[in-house]
Design a protein around this motif. Structure first.
Motif: not given
Length: 121
Positions: A17-27
């Motif tokens: 999955d492609l993620l966006v946001g900081p590692p602890e709260a990635a979307q």
């Protein structure tokens, strides 16, 4: 017409999955399904915008780290905006926006020069 080389994508290897946001709260935007640069690796996930019927978001991973580097939003009215993101998903630069269409050039009757919006230059 520019022809792209044939691209083979191995369907046996699941894409992360492609993620966006900081590692602890990635979307998650889901797996990349589009190979936008024809290198044989899917790099873009395309999702619909829930609050904007008919709009799409293209989330692109430029460097292959499964983190979204560029977000392009195509709105239902045909306008589009693009943002370059940093490693935490924050806007890294001013968004690329179509902005308003500049006024058409006209000829200044006094000088004979092409001008925009009646202003000489």
């Amino acid at each position: 017409m520019v022809e792209l080389p044939d691209v083979h994508i191995d369907p046996g290897v699941p894409e992360p999955d492609l993620l966006v946001g900081p590692p602890e709260a990635a979307q998650s935007f889901g797996p990349a399904t589009v190979d936008s640069d024809a290198d044989g690796r899917p790099d873009t996930a395309v999702v619909s915008e829930p609050g904007d019927p008919g709009a799409l978001t293209l989330a692109t991973d430029l460097d292959g780290d499964a983190r979204i580097d560029v977000l392009t939003r195509v709105h239902a009215d045909g306008t589009a905006t693009t943002e370059l993101l940093d490693d935490l998903g924050e806007a890294a630069a001013a968004p690329w926006d179509e902005g308003p269409v500049p006024p058409p050039p006209t000829i200044d009757p006094a000088s004979g020069r092409w001008v925009r919006d009646g202003a000489g230059g």
